[in-house]
Enzyme design. Sequence first.
Site, PDB file in Angstrom:
ATOM      1  N   GLY A   9       0.804  -1.214   0.000  1.00 25.60           N
ATOM      2  CA  GLY A   9       0.000   0.000   0.000  1.00 25.60           C
ATOM      3  C   GLY A   9       0.832   1.256   0.000  1.00 25.60           C
ATOM      4  O   GLY A   9       0.417   2.306  -0.504  1.00 25.60           O
ATOM      5  N   ASN A  10       2.057   1.161   0.545  1.00 23.51           N
ATOM      6  CA  ASN A  10       2.929   2.343   0.565  1.00 23.51           C
ATOM      7  C   ASN A  10       3.470   2.677  -0.813  1.00 23.51           C
ATOM      8  O   ASN A  10       4.042   3.750  -1.015  1.00 23.51           O
ATOM      9  CB  ASN A  10       4.083   2.146   1.562  1.00 23.51           C
ATOM     10  CG  ASN A  10       4.846   0.857   1.350  1.00 23.51           C
ATOM     11  OD1 ASN A  10       4.655   0.168   0.348  1.00 23.51           O
ATOM     12  ND2 ASN A  10       5.699   0.513   2.290  1.00 23.51           N
ATOM     13  N   LYS A 122      -2.070  -4.820  12.946  1.00 21.42           N
ATOM     14  CA  LYS A 122      -2.033  -4.341  11.567  1.00 21.42           C
ATOM     15  C   LYS A 122      -2.107  -2.823  11.519  1.00 21.42           C
ATOM     16  O   LYS A 122      -3.083  -2.216  11.956  1.00 21.42           O
ATOM     17  CB  LYS A 122      -3.201  -4.939  10.773  1.00 21.42           C
ATOM     18  CG  LYS A 122      -3.282  -4.461   9.314  1.00 21.42           C
ATOM     19  CD  LYS A 122      -2.083  -4.869   8.512  1.00 21.42           C
ATOM     20  CE  LYS A 122      -2.223  -4.449   7.050  1.00 21.42           C
ATOM     21  NZ  LYS A 122      -1.005  -4.725   6.289  1.00 21.42           N
ATOM     22  N   LYS A 206      -2.138  -8.346   3.590  1.00 22.55           N
ATOM     23  CA  LYS A 206      -2.220  -8.706   2.170  1.00 22.55           C
ATOM     24  C   LYS A 206      -1.102  -9.642   1.753  1.00 22.55           C
ATOM     25  O   LYS A 206      -1.258 -10.421   0.807  1.00 22.55           O
ATOM     26  CB  LYS A 206      -2.233  -7.435   1.302  1.00 22.55           C
ATOM     27  CG  LYS A 206      -0.970  -6.612   1.304  1.00 22.55           C
ATOM     28  CD  LYS A 206      -0.083  -6.887   0.112  1.00 22.55           C
ATOM     29  CE  LYS A 206       1.155  -6.034   0.077  1.00 22.55           C
ATOM     30  NZ  LYS A 206       1.892  -5.789   1.295  1.00 22.55           N
ATOM     31  N   LYS A 264       5.857  -9.719   5.771  1.00 22.42           N
ATOM     32  CA  LYS A 264       6.386  -9.948   4.425  1.00 22.42           C
ATOM     33  C   LYS A 264       7.322 -11.154   4.417  1.00 22.42           C
ATOM     34  O   LYS A 264       7.254 -12.033   3.541  1.00 22.42           O
ATOM     35  CB  LYS A 264       7.099  -8.693   3.917  1.00 22.42           C
ATOM     36  CG  LYS A 264       6.188  -7.489   3.717  1.00 22.42           C
ATOM     37  CD  LYS A 264       6.988  -6.262   3.315  1.00 22.42           C
ATOM     38  CE  LYS A 264       6.086  -5.084   2.964  1.00 22.42           C
ATOM     39  NZ  LYS A 264       5.133  -4.720   4.021  1.00 22.42           N
TER      40      LYS A 264
END
Length: 311
Positions: A9-10, A122, A206, A264
């Site tokens: 998203g970044n 989150k 995600k 991640k």
Amino acid sequence: MRVLVALGGNALLRRGQKPDADLQQDNVSLAAASLAELAREHELIITHGNGPQVGVLALESASDPNLTRPYPFDTLGAQTQGMIGYWMLQALQNALPGRQVIAMINQTLVSAVDPAFDDPTKFVGQVYDRDEAEKLAAENGWTVKPDGPYWRRVVPSPHPQRVVETRLIRGLIRQGVVVVCAGGGGIPVIRNEKGRLQGIEAVIDKDLTGSMLAEALECDAFLVLTDVPRVMRDFGTPGQQEIGHTTPHELRGLDFPAGSMGPKVEAACRFVETTGDMAAIGRLDQARQILEGTAGTIVTPNATWPLASTL
């Protein structure tokens, strides 16, 4: 090759940038140009983050005097899937003339008794200094935690069990369609006491959804693309080092922040451990080089990965 990309998203709303729609669309266009390089040669599935965007919408919803109560996070997740999916769809269609592209609204099944509901981790929304974050937390009933030098709101992030529409996604890929799906990790849903799907207040990571979906779709590679060139060993210390080619075993022996790089790394390790295939973490604008093994942090069972052209 079949490749699933989890886009951070970044990459769509970078730190310090205001949540301006035109700016985000420009960022999406840059992302699409990089992803189009992969789509021209490979089957491509794209999922994307929504943390900054869903946080902004949550703040707007909480302060809207016309609402009797703020929109719940499952609904906000659907809103951001539609918004970012539309931007990504259009940008990819412009970058890949003649290629079929679709952006889907997806639900992701989670457990109603997931322990994550008792320990929010989150990050969503904008970054604040500590005083402002604590003030907003007191006013809105938030939980806030440090995110590097900043502070941000955190919400529950239950473990994804399955993307409800997985079979439909698989069918589209077989037809050569570039699929944008499971944005923000998917809309969090549970099976209620009647066995029916029901939304729940959460934001799913995600990257973990991407890893699970990449396995379910039998992908050959899973790429987590963000704004950092590689995973760092001892990040933030004088002895920090970039990690090039590595294994899940090596990464699991290191310590990474739970709210940012940790998921991640966990997602990449799970995919490699389960499938024996390749996962990687790196910068969005180096997507092709990462797939070829010349950039990013490449994770494989034995720490080797041939160039894509030799596969």
